[in-house]
Enzyme design. Structure first.
Site, PDB file in Angstrom:
ATOM      1  N   HIS A 168       0.665  -1.261   0.004  1.00 25.42           N
ATOM      2  CA  HIS A 168       0.133  -0.226  -0.107  1.00 25.42           C
ATOM      3  C   HIS A 168       0.896   1.675   0.329  1.00 25.42           C
ATOM      4  CE1 HIS A 168      -3.506   2.313   1.786  1.00 25.42           C
ATOM      5  NE2 HIS A 168      -1.961   3.000   1.845  1.00 25.42           N
ATOM      6  N   HIS A 215     -18.049  -0.761   6.413  1.00 25.17           N
ATOM      7  CA  HIS A 215     -18.020   0.335   7.926  1.00 25.17           C
ATOM      8  C   HIS A 215     -19.315  -0.117   8.408  1.00 25.17           C
ATOM      9  CE1 HIS A 215     -13.705   1.031   7.557  1.00 25.17           C
ATOM     10  NE2 HIS A 215     -13.628   1.317   6.713  1.00 25.17           N
ATOM     11  N   ASP A 220     -10.907  -3.352  -2.823  1.00 22.22           N
ATOM     12  CA  ASP A 220     -10.643  -3.174  -1.637  1.00 22.22           C
ATOM     13  C   ASP A 220     -11.698  -2.965  -0.636  1.00 22.22           C
ATOM     14  OD1 ASP A 220      -9.066  -1.659   0.544  1.00 22.22           O
ATOM     15  OD2 ASP A 220      -8.539  -0.060  -0.852  1.00 22.22           O
TER      16      ASP A 220
END
Lengths: 321, 430
Positions: free
Chosen positions: B181, B311, B307
């Site tokens: 990343h 949440h 990705d």
């Protein structure tokens, strides 16, 4: 005595920023402010225009001055006030911002005065409440009532901002006051110059309606108004300027620069001032400084804003205000 | 006789052919041919039958944040999107940095609707200080290491990780992949969106493209030095794509992925201040989006990843700085790629299936041709079905999709995981 206000000019339900307002809207708020400034001079500076309405200050970031100014404005209009203040980090874990806003709204607030250290929060809050929302500063984004009171103060001195050359000096990058003022000053016809070291300017601002200078001495003599921003002391710790001393030397308004400033120019500052950094003590008492007028006008301007958002035409006609 | 997929058109690396597919109880393709029969016949008329999709980059949140997602719900969401294999990122709580957590994920994954391929952290606790027990993890089948969510900042440690990983190739039977990343912490710190015209206008502190590009540059240099096999996660900038293109031309062992959101959305989406558009790396500009698409088209970028980052709703109902970064992706990736990548169907399937299968080292069972004796990890796509994205209707435990209300075309009709029908006619089967 009747306050002949007529129909309050159209303002949308919220005041979230100068962005999105028209010149006509800005001008009508400034006109209305004149009427409320008159009330402030009365022996009992209070009118019943917002009797029975509730104004809630919702401050996630400390700001005694702005909060007091809004609360004074609300009380002069006879509104009830509620205060919620909490550091944004102290929201208990598990409770979202939305939960907090819904709870405060349920206390019956008609308008929420929102201050938060992050851009866009006032707008988000407006999506979660039926109340009107006034942005009292959202991070590095906007602080519309500050810009309006600054415009009002300049207009009071000069009659109009049309054609004025206004320099905004200091930490533009992190300043909501600068963003709102750039929009408001240019909307009202002034020419804006941003003056700051390159590290304190936002990136990619080629399309903004401003000139930019990295050297105050180069442009100071051309200014009709010099607007100094507050320099946060942590900026130098974050490596944005070598030291506050060097900043003061290059960008502070001192006696030498005051000499260069035109004798008709005006000096403004949103307060509180860091004396010795952006402004020296002798300059804040210079006859060209209108810093205290800004504070006084803040209350009248905020009365006008609250009245425009909440005051109904019918009420204002019936009440002797 | 088992399952038969009837009336569809096979499309794989070998091309197109209109054949039925019969699947045995051993999870393998029994046969392909005309008019095959079976106990369960699945209507595939008008649809494309292809190998299941492989996602190199998924956050399944278990263990640690089961409120946002579990391996079971994440895998169901993946199957609904046509995926049969998901590479699970190690930013769990505790971090997937040792065999115990890897084994827990594998065990939970066995019962799920996709094959779950754990990746492991490169450094202990993803803290960027000490190497994980890489040899032990490799001996237990871990082939991808990443500190995803953050990049390894220390260049000396990164060099050592690269050198060490090259020595493990013979134990794994293929090169160990170090997935980075790319984000230089000091440049990105405090930034919540891409730094540019929009961040300046909105007053949201930004992080510049250079925060990503400097680490891409560093890791290309270190890969050249060490010969290590580097995979660049979620490339998002024009400069990064260009550097990877040059590194590949120079023959370095690098691969790269791009996410669906980095070629379908730009930083202007943040103007509503809704943190559903907050993601790391951040949504970039039009020219970056164009560069990512060019990278997908010319082979610079090897795979489309999601990705997928669930949440909970309340964590996103915060101010822009306090909401966590990340967005859902599994159920929208295929449709978005079909419609918005500018690529044709075989290219899209290459980027979503056989190319990532190879990077993940699972090409012996995923992303294979649809032929006899190959593993039956398949998805069946109705290219014409129109649908409207709704976060609430998704199978993920979370609903933070940035595509709410988008009208898309093309959707998965059926998914077969290891011979088992896990999505039938657009419905998940438990």
């Amino acid at each position: 005595m009747s306050l002949d206000i007529g129909t309050p000019p159209m303002l949308s339900k919220h005041l979230l920023g100068i962005e999105g307002t028209t010149r006509e809207q800005l001008e009508s708020i400034l006109e209305l402010t004149d009427r409320f400034a008159e009330i402030g001079k009365r022996p009992i500076p209070k009118v019943p225009a917002l009797r029975g309405r509730t104004v809630a200050s919702v401050f996630f970031e400390d700001s005694t001055r702005t909060r007091l100014s809004f609360e004074a404005a609300a009380r002069r209009l006879s509104a009830d006030t509620l205060t919620f203040s909490a550091g944004s980090s102290s929201l208990s874990k598990g409770e979202s911002l939305r939960d907090t806003v819904e709870v405060i709204s349920s206390y019956g607030a008609d308008v929420l005065i929102v201050r938060h250290n992050m851009a866009g929060t006032a707008k988000r809050v407006s999506e979660w409440t039926d109340a009107s929302v006034v942005n009292a500063g959202d991070g590095c984004h906007e602080h519309p009532t500050q810009a309006l009171l600054d415009c009002y103060t300049l207009k009071q001195q000069r009659g109009s901002l049309e054609g004025m050359s206004i320099g905004i000096v200091g930490d533009i990058r992190h300043s909501r006051v600068a963003r709102s003022n750039i929009l408001a000053f240019s909307s009202l016809g002034a020419k804006v110059t941003l003056i700051a070291p390159q590290t304190l300017l936002p990136s990619s601002i080629e399309k903004w309606p401003v000139d930019v200078s990295n050297v105050l001495d180069d442009v100071i003599s051309d200014l009709d108004a010099c607007y100094l921003l507050r320099m946060q002391s942590e900026r130098h710790r974050k490596g944005l300027v070598p030291s506050l001393r060097e900043y003061a030397k290059d960008f502070g308004l001192n006696a030498r620069r005051c000499e260069m400033l035109s004798k008709d120019a005006l000096i403004l500052h949103p307060g509180p001032t860091n004396q010795g950094v952006e402004i020296t003590a002798e300059v804040s008492t210079d006859s060209r400084s209108i810093i205290l007028d800004q504070v006084t006008n803040g209350v009248s301007l905020r009365m006008a804003v609250l009245f425009m958002l909440l005051g109904q035409y019918e009420t204002s006609q019936q009440d002797e205000v | 006789m088992g399952l038969v997929l009837k009336g569809g058109k096979i499309l794989d690396r070998k091309g197109e052919r209109s054949l039925d597919v019969s699947i045995g109880s051993d999870g393998k393709i029994l046969d392909t041919g005309k008019k095959l029969e079976g106990d369960i016949e699945v209507d595939c008329s008008g649809c494309v039958i292809t190998s299941g999709l492989v996602d190199l980059h998924v956050h399944l949140r278990e263990p640690g944040d089961e409120e946002a997602e579990t391996i079971e719900t994440g895998a169901r969401s993946g199957a609904m999107g046509g995926f049969t294999a998901l590479v699970a990122m190690p930013n769990t709580e505790p971090a997937t940095d040792c065999l115990a957590v890897v084994e827990q994920i594998k065990t939970l994954g066995k019962k799920s609707s996709c094959e779950i391929i754990p990746s492991a952290a490169m450094t202990v606790g993803r803290k960027g200080k000490e190497m994980v027990q890489m040899g032990e993890l490799v001996d237990n089948g871990i082939g991808i290491f990443t500190d995803d969510g953050t990049g390894v900042q220390d260049p000396q440690l990164m060099r050592r990780l690269m050198e060490y990983s090259t020595g493990l190739e013979s134990r794994l039977g293929r090169p160990v992949v170090l997935a980075q990343h790319c984000e230089v912490h000091e440049l990105a710190e405090g930034g919540h969106m891409h730094e540019g015209e929009w961040s300046s206008f909105l007053g949201i502190p930004g992080q510049p493209s250079e925060a990503e590009e400097l680490m891409v540059l560093r890791d290309i240099a270190l890969s050249k030095m060490t010969g290590a096999r580097i995979h660049f996660q979620h490339l998002s900038t024009l400069g990064s794509v260009q550097m990877v293109r040059e590194a590949k031309a120079a023959g370095l062992p690098v691969t790269a992925e791009a996410t669906t959101h980095h070629f379908t959305l730009t930083d202007s989406a943040c103007s509503c201040y809704d943190p559903v558009f907050k993601v790391h790396p951040p949504l970039r500009t039009e020219s970056d989006v164009r560069a990512v698409k060019e990278g997908l088209a010319d082979g610079t970028i090897d795979a489309i990843a999601t990705d997928h980052a669930p949440h909970s709703q309340h964590s996103k109902e915060m101010s822009f700085d306090q909401a966590p970064p990340g967005m859902l992706g599994l159920e929208t990736a295929l449709s978005l790629s079909l419609e918005h990548s500018g690529l044709d169907l075989p290219e899209v399937l290459g980027l979503l299936s056989w190319q990532p299968a190879k990077i993940a080292g699972v090409d012996d069972r995923h992303g294979m041709t649809v032929e006899r004796n190959n593993s039956a990890n398949l998805c069946v796509i109705d290219l014409d079905e129109k649908w409207t994205v709704s976060g609430k209707e998704m199978l993920s435990r979370s609903s933070n999709t940035p595509y709410e209300g988008w009208n898309l075309r093309g959707r998965v009709r059926h998914t077969i995981n290891n011979g088992r029908l896990v999505v039938f006619d657009g419905e998940s089967i438990k």
